[in-house]
Design a protein around this motif. Structure first.
Motif, mmCIF file in Angstrom:
data_model
loop_
_atom_site.group_PDB
_atom_site.id
_atom_site.type_symbol
_atom_site.label_atom_id
_atom_site.label_comp_id
_atom_site.label_asym_id
_atom_site.label_seq_id
_atom_site.Cartn_x
_atom_site.Cartn_y
_atom_site.Cartn_z
ATOM 1 N N GLU A 189 -9.243 -6.614 -1.108
ATOM 2 C CA GLU A 189 -8.220 -5.596 -1.361
ATOM 3 C C GLU A 189 -7.095 -6.244 -2.151
ATOM 4 O O GLU A 189 -7.042 -7.455 -2.330
ATOM 5 C CB GLU A 189 -7.645 -5.055 -0.040
ATOM 6 N N CYS A 233 -14.712 6.151 0.745
ATOM 7 C CA CYS A 233 -13.832 5.670 1.798
ATOM 8 C C CYS A 233 -13.136 6.868 2.430
ATOM 9 O O CYS A 233 -12.589 7.715 1.728
ATOM 10 C CB CYS A 233 -12.813 4.701 1.211
ATOM 11 N N LEU A 234 -13.164 6.935 3.740
ATOM 12 C CA LEU A 234 -12.438 7.951 4.502
ATOM 13 C C LEU A 234 -11.480 7.212 5.419
ATOM 14 O O LEU A 234 -11.758 6.088 5.830
ATOM 15 C CB LEU A 234 -13.402 8.800 5.331
ATOM 16 N N ARG A 235 -10.391 7.847 5.763
ATOM 17 C CA ARG A 235 -9.457 7.181 6.669
ATOM 18 C C ARG A 235 -8.786 8.178 7.585
ATOM 19 O O ARG A 235 -8.714 9.376 7.294
ATOM 20 C CB ARG A 235 -8.404 6.395 5.890
ATOM 21 N N LYS A 236 -8.298 7.668 8.699
ATOM 22 C CA LYS A 236 -7.508 8.454 9.636
ATOM 23 C C LYS A 236 -6.443 7.516 10.179
ATOM 24 O O LYS A 236 -6.755 6.506 10.785
ATOM 25 C CB LYS A 236 -8.383 8.986 10.767
ATOM 26 N N ASP A 293 -8.995 2.331 -6.545
ATOM 27 C CA ASP A 293 -8.586 3.703 -6.783
ATOM 28 C C ASP A 293 -9.520 4.322 -7.814
ATOM 29 O O ASP A 293 -9.712 3.768 -8.901
ATOM 30 C CB ASP A 293 -7.140 3.709 -7.284
ATOM 31 N N CYS A 294 -10.107 5.462 -7.487
ATOM 32 C CA CYS A 294 -11.099 6.081 -8.377
ATOM 33 C C CYS A 294 -10.490 6.552 -9.693
ATOM 34 O O CYS A 294 -11.222 6.800 -10.658
ATOM 35 C CB CYS A 294 -11.827 7.227 -7.676
ATOM 36 N N GLU A 334 -1.543 3.574 -7.177
ATOM 37 C CA GLU A 334 -2.501 4.065 -6.187
ATOM 38 C C GLU A 334 -1.885 5.226 -5.416
ATOM 39 O O GLU A 334 -0.898 5.049 -4.710
ATOM 40 C CB GLU A 334 -2.924 2.943 -5.237
ATOM 41 N N LYS A 335 -2.473 6.403 -5.539
ATOM 42 C CA LYS A 335 -1.931 7.611 -4.915
ATOM 43 C C LYS A 335 -2.001 7.574 -3.386
ATOM 44 O O LYS A 335 -1.235 8.247 -2.719
ATOM 45 C CB LYS A 335 -2.693 8.840 -5.403
ATOM 46 N N ASP A 336 -2.939 6.830 -2.827
ATOM 47 C CA ASP A 336 -3.148 6.851 -1.381
ATOM 48 C C ASP A 336 -2.098 6.074 -0.591
ATOM 49 O O ASP A 336 -2.058 6.178 0.634
ATOM 50 C CB ASP A 336 -4.528 6.284 -1.035
ATOM 51 N N PHE A 337 -1.288 5.277 -1.262
ATOM 52 C CA PHE A 337 -0.366 4.410 -0.540
ATOM 53 C C PHE A 337 1.062 4.626 -0.998
ATOM 54 O O PHE A 337 1.326 4.859 -2.167
ATOM 55 C CB PHE A 337 -0.740 2.935 -0.734
ATOM 56 N N THR A 338 1.981 4.524 -0.044
ATOM 57 C CA THR A 338 3.404 4.572 -0.318
ATOM 58 C C THR A 338 3.967 3.194 -0.034
ATOM 59 O O THR A 338 3.752 2.643 1.048
ATOM 60 C CB THR A 338 4.095 5.622 0.577
#
Length: 161
Positions: A88, A148-151, A126-127, A32-36
């Motif tokens: 999740e 999904c958007l996040r901040k 993850d798309c 998943e690219k969005d998470f480290t």
């Protein structure tokens, strides 16, 4: 496969499962690219889920070894006019994939959600994870037009929150 299934236990996770759960999150976050991945953060998040009413962490276990997991939390949905469950962290070790373990985890999450009064289950995926998207489609989950958007706190712009 029936012999393997007889040896798979789906159960609620416990504090002593944290090491295995963190390892599964490392596997998941590697695609998943969005998470480290960060051991301390993931362990802290899992502890919060284990302690939170209205949340669950389920594991798939075989011969005392955790081979898969899934988490869910309850949310209030104005669209539903009631409770929905957000799923999740669905992950099964690669060696155990395509053997129905993910499906059993998702069935158990659906049962938990129903018992909690949830009228809808939603999940994030993850798309670019076409295998996961195919799996979810196969077990009856449909894509929506929502994104999904996040901040995060490190991305604050003006003001405080």
């Amino acid at each position: 496969m029936p012999d393997i299934f007889a040896k798979i236990l789906i159960r609620r996770a416990r504090e002593e499962d944290l090491t295995g759960l963190v390892f599964l999150l490392e596997v998941l976050f590697s695609i998943e690219k969005d998470f480290t991945f960060n051991t301390d953060k993931q362990k802290r998040g899992l502890r919060l889920l284990l302690q939170k009413s209205g949340a669950t962490v389920l594991v798939a276990e075989r011969q005392g070894r955790i081979i898969g997991m899934c988490t869910a939390q309850l949310l209030v949905s104005t669209a539903e006019g009631g409770t929905s469950a957000l799923v999740e962290d669905v992950v099964v070790l690669p060696a155990w994939q395509t053997q129905g373990i993910g499906k059993k985890l998702m069935e158990a999450i659906a049962e938990w959600s129903t018992l909690q009064g949830a009228t809808r289950i939603q999940l994030l995926a993850d798309c670019n994870n076409t295998r996961a998207l195919g799996f979810y489609n196969q077990i009856g989950y449909n894509p929506t037009d929502l994104i999904c958007l996040r901040k995060g706190q490190n991305m604050k712009r003006g003001g405080t929150w």
